[in-house]
Design an enzyme around this catalytic site. Structure first.
Site, PDB file in Angstrom:
ATOM      1  N   GLU A 112      42.538 -69.990  17.368  1.00  0.00           N
ATOM      2  CA  GLU A 112      42.157 -70.715  18.677  1.00  0.00           C
ATOM      3  C   GLU A 112      43.373 -71.931  18.959  1.00  0.00           C
ATOM      4  O   GLU A 112      43.410 -72.637  18.292  1.00  0.00           O
ATOM      5  CB  GLU A 112      41.127 -71.511  18.423  1.00  0.00           C
ATOM      6  N   LYS A 247      22.284 -69.220   4.784  1.00  0.00           N
ATOM      7  CA  LYS A 247      23.140 -68.642   5.974  1.00  0.00           C
ATOM      8  C   LYS A 247      22.555 -68.813   7.311  1.00  0.00           C
ATOM      9  O   LYS A 247      22.568 -68.008   7.950  1.00  0.00           O
ATOM     10  CB  LYS A 247      23.505 -67.253   5.570  1.00  0.00           C
ATOM     11  N   ASP A 320      32.687 -68.960   1.768  1.00  0.00           N
ATOM     12  CA  ASP A 320      31.617 -67.806   2.422  1.00  0.00           C
ATOM     13  C   ASP A 320      31.448 -68.084   3.880  1.00  0.00           C
ATOM     14  O   ASP A 320      30.973 -68.988   4.255  1.00  0.00           O
ATOM     15  CB  ASP A 320      30.518 -68.089   1.866  1.00  0.00           C
ATOM     16  N   HIS A 410      39.162 -75.672  38.374  1.00  0.00           N
ATOM     17  CA  HIS A 410      39.643 -75.108  39.556  1.00  0.00           C
ATOM     18  C   HIS A 410      41.207 -74.551  39.112  1.00  0.00           C
ATOM     19  O   HIS A 410      41.806 -74.053  40.168  1.00  0.00           O
ATOM     20  CB  HIS A 410      39.688 -76.271  40.423  1.00  0.00           C
TER      21      HIS A 410
END
Length: 803
Positions: A112, A247, A320, A410
């Site tokens: 990212e 989890k 994990d 925009h």
């Protein structure tokens, strides 16, 4: 009840027997991954070949595998390859914790864009204000087996009985693990069933596998004991009743903890908020109010993007990944603190470890070692580091959202159609054969990225990540040719992508500037950049004698492909990409370059009407548009003064501010002086000198990167060129000599007389415009990506202002 390991072995044995009998079975044949249970390189290769045949894909990138399969036993099954994730260093962040102290960077594994930059900005703000204080409040791993009884009476008796068995169960657990320690047993009755919550401390391990094994041993012991108590008749048990919150988000884990419970806090003063995060205290408090109410409406936890920091560090350090969901349930608090803010973050369910699992893989272990998270007590240090960075990232993201820096809807690239992006794979013999008129093309090799990608390309690559953008050297083999043809392929971004990249860059300086850019970004000169240079090479006579040879052009708007195929300049061209080497520019080089560009300036000097017929060149910037942008220019230099106080001292900044304040007077004056066609990016990054073969002291200018070409004063190119090839201590008479040399060369090329005083005035105005509109943006780029030459260029501009 039988040992689960034996059950698994029996099951595997039956699978093998069944596999051997498949050919004789009446059941349909089952497809299986080859070499199951074998984790070595030959087995990996066989699986890879098998899946290639199954998919029909080459899967070339999977051939390379750098890990040792023998070290992966227990980490993976059916090994076929690995995935590389880029890792960037966030921070560093100044810590004051029990385990984490001093300046610590953090490895963020992510794809990212801007995540590392945002975390670094937050870390910078927090550190400038004194740093982050961190503490581990507790650590426990939880398992909750389910026990089913004949009726609720038996279940109730068991719930009472099990609560008194902590000591005996601790003995059983010690036989399985010397690291796990049972610290609590909590029975939860549901009808005739009871979930028993086993609470463990697990040291530096995350403990999920460890506690599973310990709990299984405990369940077997409980089963044996209950056989002697008919009043607690056990029907069955299951190793996990799903009430542990493993989890997944869990209100019980939030209240009681699961994994590590860590907190972080910081104070950020008002000056730091405004200087680094570009917001005020009230901005941040308003943003926090939005965060809390929005989270409540969604039924979530009040934080901005804690999971982003956690996932990035998890991936880098071998945690994990499935636990990111529960670990990301952070609770952010914020209060006013004088003219600044107090902020804290609680991570109640951070499931991490520094031993076992993926932490032992080579790279993951190196990243842990890099931040001091190996050895006894290191899990607590890792928890504090994660909490500190999660808090820093939340503050940075929150300020970006409320300050207008996060997104501008925009101006997004609102493509509502699929685009078949032009990629490196398209640089193939078929394409080059259609571009070149030189026989059959048999091979095309992209030999790397050039180090000299333009600033525009580098910025837009962050926006246009899916397609080919930039400058690439390519070797083309032609049938019958002795040597490959050496080309440069330049793939241009859309002007809208350039504008978006510039907007994103400018908004980092604050929301007010984002709005100013939205109103007048067209005055930046970036409109039409993807077409301008292509058209120039279609009409090379416009800049005759200055352009590299162009072998061909590809223009495919449907694929957003705009490409030039240019000669790759060879050893006969010197001073290419020499922005960091002004000492290499001798006087004869400088006058050679000025003579070359003066031919262009002279040819079009005072012929703006004819230039207007080149519709691809675009309209000259209207003075009113530049003047309207004064708020942007002023805001940028306010930002730069804070970032580079030594570079922009009070006297130099006062001169720049005066230029901006007075632009309504001098820009119309500048627009009234004789104009010409200018390169508008004329510096030592974009030019070279071709040595004349029979006259080694003579040089011919070669100029490339013409996407910003426009109508302006000829002195505009002169100012930019001198700012790059001179040094701040250059003698003023030497500078005046070059200014006069250029005037005379332009006058000779144009065949007109040019007044010296008018030329000198034009030089001053062009300098003001260059500093105001171009240097302001270059310094913003420098904040994001270091430009090693730009601070020298700024100081040379100051020297030029003294002429």
């Amino acid at each position: 009840m039988r040992d689960p390991l034996m059950l698994c072995l029996d099951g595997a044995h039956r699978d093998l027997e069944r596999g051997a009998l498949l050919m004789d079975s009446t059941e349909p044949a089952m497809m299986r991954v080859p070499d199951r249970g074998h984790e070595n390189e030959p087995a990996r290769r066989r699986r890879l070949d098998w899946v290639r045949g199954l998919s029909g894909s080459a899967l070339k990138s999977l051939d390379r595998f750098d890990l040792d399969p023998a070290r992966l036993v227990g980490n993976i099954e059916n090994l076929v390859g690995s995935v590389a994730i880029p890792v960037g260093l966030a921070g560093p962040l100044l810590f004051d914790g029990n385990r984490a102290t001093g300046w610590i960077p953090a490895p963020f594994a992510t794809t990212e864009g801007a995540l590392v930059a945002s975390a670094t900005r937050g870390a910078h703000a927090v550190s400038c204000a004194g740093g982050v204080r961190t503490r581990v409040l507790g650590q426990q791993m939880v398992r909750s087996p389910r026990f089913d009884f004949t009726d609720i009476v038996a279940a109730s008796r068991f719930a009472t009985w099990i609560a008194e068995q902590t000591q005996d169960l601790s003995v059983q657990i010690a036989e399985v693990s010397r690291h796990a320690r049972l610290i609590g047993l909590v029975p939860l009755q549901i009808g005739r069933s009871v979930d028993v919550v086993f609470e463990y401390e697990t040291g530096d391990a995350s403990g999920q596998n460890m506690t599973t094994a310990c709990t299984w041993r405990s369940c077997l012991w409980i089963e044996e004991q209950l056989a002697r108590h008919p009043e607690m008749a056990l029907r069955s048990f299951c190793i996990e009743g799903n009430s542990a919150g493993d989890k997944k988000l869990s209100q019980r884990a939030l209240a009681n903890g699961r994994g590590m419970r860590v907190t972080a806090e910081c104070h950020v003063d008002g000056e730091t908020l405004e200087r680094v995060l570009k917001v005020t205290r009230d901005d941040m408090l308003r943003a926090y109010g939005i965060c809390v109410t929005g989270s409540a409406l969604a039924g979530g936890f009040p934080n901005v993007n804690v999971a982003n920091a956690i996932a990035a560090v998890f991936a880098a350090t071998g945690q994990d990944i499935a636990c990111v969901h529960e670990s990301g349930s952070g609770i952010l608090t914020m209060e006013p603190d004088g003219d600044g803010i107090y902020a804290s973050l609680l991570l109640p369910t951070l499931s991490i470890g520094t031993v076992g699992g993926g932490t032992q893989l080579p790279q993951q272990n190196d990243y842990l070692e890099m931040i001091g998270c190996t050895g006894t007590g290191s899990a607590a240090r890792l928890g504090e580091i994660i909490a500190g960075y999660a808090l820093a990232l939340d503050l940075s993201t929150m300020s970006a959202v409320i300050g207008g820096q996060f997104a501008t809807a925009h101006e997004r690239l609102g493509r509502n159609r699929p685009v078949q992006w032009f990629t490196r794979d398209d640089l193939n013999p078929a394409l080059l054969g259609s571009v070149l008129d030189a026989g059959a093309v048999t091979a095309v090799d992209v030999v790397g990225d050039t180090d000299g990608n333009s600033v525009i390309s580098e910025l837009t690559q962050r926006v246009s990540t899916q397609k080919l953008v930039g400058v690439f050297p390519v070797d083309v083999t032609i049938d019958g040719g002795a040597e490959p043809l050496e080309l440069i392929v330049k793939s241009k971004p859309l002007d809208t992508e350039v504008m978006l990249a510039a907007h994103r860059m400018v908004t980092l300086a604050g929301g007010r500037l984002s709005e100013a850019w939205s109103r007048g970004g067209d005055a930046s000169g970036f409109l039409g950049t993807h077409m301008r240079e292509l058209q120039l090479y279609r009409e090379p006579a416009v800049a005759a004698g200055l352009l590299p040879h162009c072998y061909g052009i590809v223009e495919d708007p449907a694929r957003e492909a705009f490409l030039l195929f240019l000669e790759r300049l060879g050893d006969d061209v010197i001073l290419i990409d020499s922005a960091e080497r002004p000492q290499d520019w001798r006087p004869e080089h400088i006058t050679g370059a000025l003579t070359g560009i003066a031919r262009l300036h002279g040819r079009w000097y005072g012929r703006v009407g004819e230039l207007g017929e080149l519709d691809w060149l675009g309209e000259p910037t209207e003075p009113a548009r530049v003047i309207d942008m004064s708020e942007l220019w002023l805001g940028l230099f306010e930002h730069h003064k804070k970032e580079y106080p030594d570079l922009l001292d009070d006297a130099w900044l006062a001169q720049i501010v005066a230029w901006i304040d007075d632009s309504a007077d001098w820009w119309p004056e500048m627009a009234g002086l004789p104009q010409t066609l200018v390169h508008n990016d004329f510096n030592s990054r974009n030019i070279g000198l071709r040595v004349v073969a029979d006259a080694p002291e003579r040089f011919e200018l070669v100029a490339y990167d013409w996407e910003l070409a426009t109508v302006h004063l000829p002195q505009r190119d002169l100012v930019e060129f001198l700012s790059y090839v001179l040094t701040p201590d250059t003698d003023l008479d030497t500078i005046r000599g070059y200014v006069e040399f250029h005037r005379a060369a332009v006058a000779a090329a144009a065949g007109v007389a040019i007044d010296r005083d008018e030329w000198a005035r034009g030089f001053q105005l062009a300098l003001a415009d260059f500093v105001m509109r171009r240097i302001s943006l270059y310094l913003m780029v420098h904040t994001l990506r270091r430009l090693p030459y730009i601070e020298r260029v700024v100081n040379v501009c100051r020297r030029l202002s003294e002429v």
